[in-house]
Design a protein around this motif. Sequence first.
Motif, short mmCIF file in Angstrom:
data_model
loop_
_atom_site.label_atom_id
_atom_site.label_comp_id
_atom_site.label_asym_id
_atom_site.label_seq_id
_atom_site.Cartn_x
_atom_site.Cartn_y
_atom_site.Cartn_z
N ASP A 71 33.19 30.68 29.87
CA ASP A 71 32.66 30.66 31.24
C ASP A 71 33.68 31.16 32.26
OD1 ASP A 71 34.40 28.52 31.27
OD2 ASP A 71 33.00 27.11 32.16
N GLU A 72 34.67 31.90 31.80
CA GLU A 72 35.67 32.49 32.68
C GLU A 72 35.46 34.00 32.76
OE1 GLU A 72 38.36 30.81 34.32
OE2 GLU A 72 37.28 29.02 33.70
N LEU A 73 35.54 34.55 33.98
CA LEU A 73 35.46 35.99 34.20
C LEU A 73 36.79 36.44 34.78
CD1 LEU A 73 33.79 38.62 34.31
CD2 LEU A 73 33.07 37.95 36.61
N TYR A 74 37.42 37.39 34.12
CA TYR A 74 38.71 37.94 34.57
C TYR A 74 38.46 39.34 35.12
CZ TYR A 74 40.43 34.12 31.72
OH TYR A 74 40.67 32.88 31.18
N LEU A 75 38.84 39.56 36.38
CA LEU A 75 38.65 40.84 37.04
C LEU A 75 39.99 41.42 37.44
CD1 LEU A 75 35.74 39.87 39.45
CD2 LEU A 75 35.57 41.38 37.47
N THR A 76 40.32 42.60 36.93
CA THR A 76 41.51 43.31 37.38
C THR A 76 41.13 44.01 38.68
OG1 THR A 76 42.24 43.64 35.11
CG2 THR A 76 43.24 45.04 36.79
N VAL A 77 41.88 43.73 39.72
CA VAL A 77 41.51 44.19 41.05
C VAL A 77 42.73 44.73 41.79
CG1 VAL A 77 41.82 41.88 42.03
CG2 VAL A 77 40.28 43.48 43.16
N LYS A 78 42.48 45.70 42.66
CA LYS A 78 43.54 46.23 43.53
C LYS A 78 43.03 46.11 44.96
CE LYS A 78 44.63 50.67 43.54
NZ LYS A 78 45.28 51.97 43.29
N SER A 79 43.79 45.40 45.77
CA SER A 79 43.48 45.26 47.19
C SER A 79 44.29 46.30 47.94
CB SER A 79 43.84 43.86 47.69
OG SER A 79 43.64 43.78 49.08
N ILE A 80 43.61 47.12 48.74
CA ILE A 80 44.31 48.19 49.46
C ILE A 80 44.14 48.04 50.97
CG2 ILE A 80 44.33 49.84 47.57
CD1 ILE A 80 41.83 51.11 48.71
N GLY A 81 43.99 46.82 51.43
CA GLY A 81 43.84 46.58 52.86
C GLY A 81 45.17 46.59 53.58
N ASN A 82 45.15 46.92 54.87
CA ASN A 82 46.32 46.91 55.76
C ASN A 82 47.47 47.77 55.26
OD1 ASN A 82 45.00 45.12 57.46
ND2 ASN A 82 45.74 43.35 56.33
#
Length: 122
Positions: A71-82
């Motif tokens: 029941d775990e979802l792992y998301l590789t994410v890149k935040s490019i704000g600011n």
Amino acid sequence: MKTLLLAATVLIIAMTACNEKKSKVTIIGSWIMPIDGQPGKMQGIRLDEDGEASSINMATLVYKYWEQQGDELYLTVKSIGNGVEIEGIDTLKIEKLTTDSLVLNSNYGYTLRYAKEKSTKP
């Protein structure tokens, strides 16, 4: 009598197999939610069968890959704000998954409620 028992057993096995296929709900697909303050606009995430992920209408949050373990979802994410890029893995608990609804809880106390995007293919 043995023939009747055998036929009943085969029928039960066949019905069980059919029910298992119908009840198999997948997280694969496009999941969307309304954008706060923008009526009629949606944002979300697309989870592809090959483990790739992508953002839907979120230019500053770029999803790359996903993996589900229980029941775990792992998301590789890149935040490019600011002007600063931060890459990491979000761990989300799958609270609810149906054919048309996905509810995720984060370790930071927020809940994401998605609806399955309807396919536009004929």
